[in-house]
Write a protein that holds these residues in place. Structure first.
Motif, mmCIF file in Angstrom:
data_model
loop_
_atom_site.group_PDB
_atom_site.id
_atom_site.type_symbol
_atom_site.label_atom_id
_atom_site.label_comp_id
_atom_site.label_asym_id
_atom_site.label_seq_id
_atom_site.Cartn_x
_atom_site.Cartn_y
_atom_site.Cartn_z
ATOM 1 N N THR A 35 0.839 -1.212 0.000
ATOM 2 C CA THR A 35 0.000 0.000 0.000
ATOM 3 C C THR A 35 0.870 1.257 0.000
ATOM 4 O O THR A 35 0.613 2.217 -0.728
ATOM 5 N N LEU A 36 1.929 1.217 0.830
ATOM 6 C CA LEU A 36 2.841 2.364 0.913
ATOM 7 C C LEU A 36 3.554 2.583 -0.424
ATOM 8 O O LEU A 36 3.724 3.720 -0.872
ATOM 9 N N ALA A 37 3.940 1.488 -1.085
ATOM 10 C CA ALA A 37 4.599 1.588 -2.398
ATOM 11 C C ALA A 37 3.645 2.204 -3.421
ATOM 12 O O ALA A 37 4.034 3.073 -4.215
ATOM 13 N N GLN A 38 2.382 1.776 -3.370
ATOM 14 C CA GLN A 38 1.381 2.309 -4.306
ATOM 15 C C GLN A 38 1.145 3.799 -4.048
ATOM 16 O O GLN A 38 1.091 4.611 -4.979
ATOM 17 N N LEU A 39 1.058 4.153 -2.766
ATOM 18 C CA LEU A 39 0.865 5.558 -2.376
ATOM 19 C C LEU A 39 2.001 6.432 -2.937
ATOM 20 O O LEU A 39 1.763 7.499 -3.500
ATOM 21 N N ILE A 40 3.248 5.947 -2.800
ATOM 22 C CA ILE A 40 4.403 6.712 -3.293
ATOM 23 C C ILE A 40 4.353 6.830 -4.819
ATOM 24 O O ILE A 40 4.539 7.908 -5.381
ATOM 25 N N ASP A 41 4.090 5.695 -5.491
ATOM 26 C CA ASP A 41 4.067 5.707 -6.959
ATOM 27 C C ASP A 41 3.011 6.661 -7.510
ATOM 28 O O ASP A 41 3.217 7.303 -8.538
ATOM 29 N N ARG A 42 1.861 6.730 -6.828
ATOM 30 C CA ARG A 42 0.753 7.546 -7.343
ATOM 31 C C ARG A 42 0.939 9.039 -7.077
ATOM 32 O O ARG A 42 0.197 9.856 -7.599
ATOM 33 N N THR A 43 1.896 9.396 -6.208
ATOM 34 C CA THR A 43 2.011 10.826 -5.853
ATOM 35 C C THR A 43 3.376 11.442 -6.156
ATOM 36 O O THR A 43 3.447 12.630 -6.437
ATOM 37 N N ARG A 44 4.449 10.657 -6.108
ATOM 38 C CA ARG A 44 5.768 11.323 -6.068
ATOM 39 C C ARG A 44 6.161 12.053 -7.350
ATOM 40 O O ARG A 44 6.978 12.963 -7.324
ATOM 41 N N PHE A 45 5.555 11.670 -8.503
ATOM 42 C CA PHE A 45 5.922 12.358 -9.754
ATOM 43 C C PHE A 45 5.520 13.832 -9.724
ATOM 44 O O PHE A 45 6.043 14.641 -10.483
ATOM 45 N N ALA A 46 4.576 14.183 -8.834
ATOM 46 C CA ALA A 46 4.111 15.584 -8.773
ATOM 47 C C ALA A 46 4.897 16.434 -7.776
ATOM 48 O O ALA A 46 4.621 17.621 -7.622
ATOM 49 N N ILE A 47 5.886 15.825 -7.082
ATOM 50 C CA ILE A 47 6.698 16.600 -6.122
ATOM 51 C C ILE A 47 7.460 17.694 -6.880
ATOM 52 O O ILE A 47 8.040 17.449 -7.931
ATOM 53 N N SER A 48 7.463 18.899 -6.331
ATOM 54 C CA SER A 48 8.156 20.021 -6.974
ATOM 55 C C SER A 48 9.669 19.871 -6.849
ATOM 56 O O SER A 48 10.178 19.380 -5.847
ATOM 57 N N THR A 49 10.391 20.315 -7.887
ATOM 58 C CA THR A 49 11.860 20.301 -7.814
ATOM 59 C C THR A 49 12.409 21.719 -7.628
ATOM 60 O O THR A 49 13.605 21.927 -7.623
ATOM 61 N N GLU A 50 11.500 22.690 -7.470
ATOM 62 C CA GLU A 50 11.930 24.082 -7.256
ATOM 63 C C GLU A 50 12.430 24.255 -5.826
ATOM 64 O O GLU A 50 11.651 24.137 -4.876
ATOM 65 N N GLU A 51 13.702 24.545 -5.674
ATOM 66 C CA GLU A 51 14.270 24.664 -4.324
ATOM 67 C C GLU A 51 13.703 25.866 -3.560
ATOM 68 O O GLU A 51 13.674 25.868 -2.338
ATOM 69 N N THR A 52 13.258 26.896 -4.293
ATOM 70 C CA THR A 52 12.756 28.094 -3.600
ATOM 71 C C THR A 52 11.452 27.802 -2.860
ATOM 72 O O THR A 52 11.186 28.374 -1.820
ATOM 73 N N ARG A 53 10.653 26.870 -3.411
ATOM 74 C CA ARG A 53 9.405 26.506 -2.708
ATOM 75 C C ARG A 53 9.667 25.170 -2.013
ATOM 76 O O ARG A 53 9.072 24.150 -2.343
ATOM 77 N N TYR A 54 10.607 25.207 -1.067
ATOM 78 C CA TYR A 54 11.116 23.984 -0.420
ATOM 79 C C TYR A 54 9.997 23.160 0.238
ATOM 80 O O TYR A 54 10.092 21.942 0.342
ATOM 81 N N TYR A 55 8.915 23.838 0.663
ATOM 82 C CA TYR A 55 7.821 23.125 1.349
ATOM 83 C C TYR A 55 7.031 22.248 0.376
ATOM 84 O O TYR A 55 6.168 21.480 0.792
ATOM 85 N N LEU A 56 7.308 22.360 -0.933
ATOM 86 C CA LEU A 56 6.664 21.471 -1.919
ATOM 87 C C LEU A 56 7.599 20.344 -2.352
ATOM 88 O O LEU A 56 7.257 19.549 -3.228
ATOM 89 N N ASN A 57 8.805 20.284 -1.740
ATOM 90 C CA ASN A 57 9.794 19.285 -2.156
ATOM 91 C C ASN A 57 9.624 17.932 -1.462
ATOM 92 O O ASN A 57 10.605 17.261 -1.111
ATOM 93 N N GLY A 58 8.364 17.540 -1.233
ATOM 94 C CA GLY A 58 8.134 16.256 -0.574
ATOM 95 C C GLY A 58 6.673 15.856 -0.682
ATOM 96 O O GLY A 58 5.870 16.524 -1.350
ATOM 97 N N ILE A 59 6.337 14.745 -0.015
ATOM 98 C CA ILE A 59 4.932 14.297 0.033
ATOM 99 C C ILE A 59 4.347 14.714 1.377
ATOM 100 O O ILE A 59 4.946 14.485 2.427
ATOM 101 N N PHE A 60 3.178 15.337 1.318
ATOM 102 C CA PHE A 60 2.497 15.842 2.511
ATOM 103 C C PHE A 60 1.549 14.756 3.031
ATOM 104 O O PHE A 60 0.699 14.257 2.301
ATOM 105 N N PHE A 61 1.732 14.352 4.295
ATOM 106 C CA PHE A 61 0.859 13.353 4.927
ATOM 107 C C PHE A 61 0.029 14.039 6.006
ATOM 108 O O PHE A 61 0.577 14.751 6.844
ATOM 109 N N HIS A 62 -1.274 13.795 5.997
ATOM 110 C CA HIS A 62 -2.105 14.341 7.075
ATOM 111 C C HIS A 62 -3.355 13.483 7.225
ATOM 112 O O HIS A 62 -3.739 12.742 6.314
#
Length: 372
Positions: free
Chosen positions: A135-162
């Motif tokens: 499930t965790l692998a599927q969760l990562i695969d379905r979301t990680r391609f949209a992670i931002s690579t812009e260093e200036t918006r560092y808070y978008l450089n990961g997956i947000f869990f809540h």
């Protein structure tokens, strides 16, 4: 320290930990792995880049002398790779040197003392829950391609869990597209802090999951650290600092009133977009979609390379109109859709589009249009 270990065990373990080690380091000890041999016959191998730390415990053939030492991660990995299959590797460390022996090969490597090796202070990790690795692998695969690579918006450089509405939600966005994955809230995750897991941690975790897809992963976290334990006692523990920032309220960009529904086969849609985008240049990555009752006409116009068009059969019941998307972003999303239909919920040429397999799918995507 003196221990003997199977070459295959050493190689597998080093392949897990050495990818955390940065190739170029200003602090020499960060290029090393820490090897700790315990009297009971277990070998602990650890690597860190100060933000991320991975520890793996493996069984040794023998521990003749317990102790700990650090040695170059990439060097030891390259040696282990080239040693003969099926051989046993002897690691003998004393006086700033480690002698590595296997069969007729003998290497003498420089070492640094274990006391200089930095550890991530985890502190209390009050939230603790388990998820199936698959499930965790599927969760990562379905979301990680949209992670931002812009260093200036560092808070978008990961997956947000809540946690919200008794669901655990994972989201990633770079401002042009959003990916969200939802699952029932696991036992113990209620009341957890909102956290952003950095891109590098996500990538390392996904690699580790590949080898233990039939197990559960223990996830422990606080507001500043997260720890993933895979494979129990003889397993891998990945600890990471979290991104210290506030993830935007992404629920505001998920459209709720998009009335125009397009149903299409994701595979033929992907291939059609891929073909017409062949002539697109960096400046014109946009693919135009013209929607009709039974088809979508995809087209790309490039000032340098001419034009391309392709018709893809589809189901569509609203007024015809045209909308443009970044071809690569569209392909990234379509590549995540399993099954033989994908739904696109559209409003107009300027509004975000909602994409999902169907209303029961745990994954949901939002894509911003481009002017074409």
């Amino acid at each position: 320290m003196k221990a003997t270990i199977e070459r295959s065990t050493l190689l597998r373990c080093l392949s897990h930990v050495q990818s955390v080690v940065e190739r170029r380091n200003t602090i020499p000890i960060l290029s090393n792995v820490l090897i700790e041999a315990a009297a009971g016959g277990a070998l602990k191998i650890m690597a860190t880049d100060l933000d991320l730390q991975v520890v793996e415990t493996v069984g040794a053939v023998a521990v003749e002398q317990p102790g700990a030492i650090t040695v170059s991660a990439h060097l030891l990995f390259d040696i282990a790779r080239k040693l003969q299959d099926g051989s046993q590797v002897s690691l003998d460390a004393s006086e700033n040197r480690m002698v590595v022996k296997a069969g007729r090969s003998r290497f003498q490597l420089p070492t640094l003392p274990r006391d200089d090796f930095p550890m991530i202070a985890e502190g209390e990790l009050p939230t603790s829950f388990e998820l199936p690795a698959v499930t965790l692998a599927q969760l990562i695969d379905r979301t990680r391609f949209a992670i931002s690579t812009e260093e200036t918006r560092y808070y978008l450089n990961g997956i947000f869990f809540h946690v919200a509405e008794d669901q655990l939600k994972a989201a990633a966005t770079d401002g042009h597209r959003l990916a969200r994955f939802t699952l029932a809230c696991p036992e113990g995750a209620q009341g957890m802090p909102d956290v952003i897991v950095p891109r590098k941690c996500v990538a390392e975790l996904r690699k580790l999951l590949e080898e233990s897809l039939d197990t559960n992963v223990l996830i422990e976290l606080s507001a500043s650290k997260v720890r993933f334990t895979l494979g129990g006692e003889h397993g891998v523990v990945l600890t990471s600092k979290l991104i210290d920032g506030t993830f935007p309220d992404y629920s505001r960009v998920i459209p709720t009133g998009n009335e125009k529904l397009l149903r299409i086969d994701p595979k033929s849609f992907f291939e059609g977009v891929d073909r017409v985008a062949t002539i697109a240049t960096e400046k014109t990555r946009a693919v135009k979609m013209a929607l009709d009752t039974d088809r979508v006409t995809l087209s790309v116009t490039s000032p340098d390379n001419g034009t391309a068009a392709e018709e893809v059969p589809a189901q569509y019941g609203s007024d015809g109109f045209e909308i443009g998307f970044n071809a690569n972003y569209l392909k990234d999303i379509l590549g995540q859709i399993e099954g033989d239909t994908v739904e696109l919920h559209l409003a107009d040429a300027g509004a975000p589009t909602l994409i999902r397999q169907d209303d029961k799918s745990p994954a949901l995507y939002v894509l911003m249009p481009m002017r074409v």
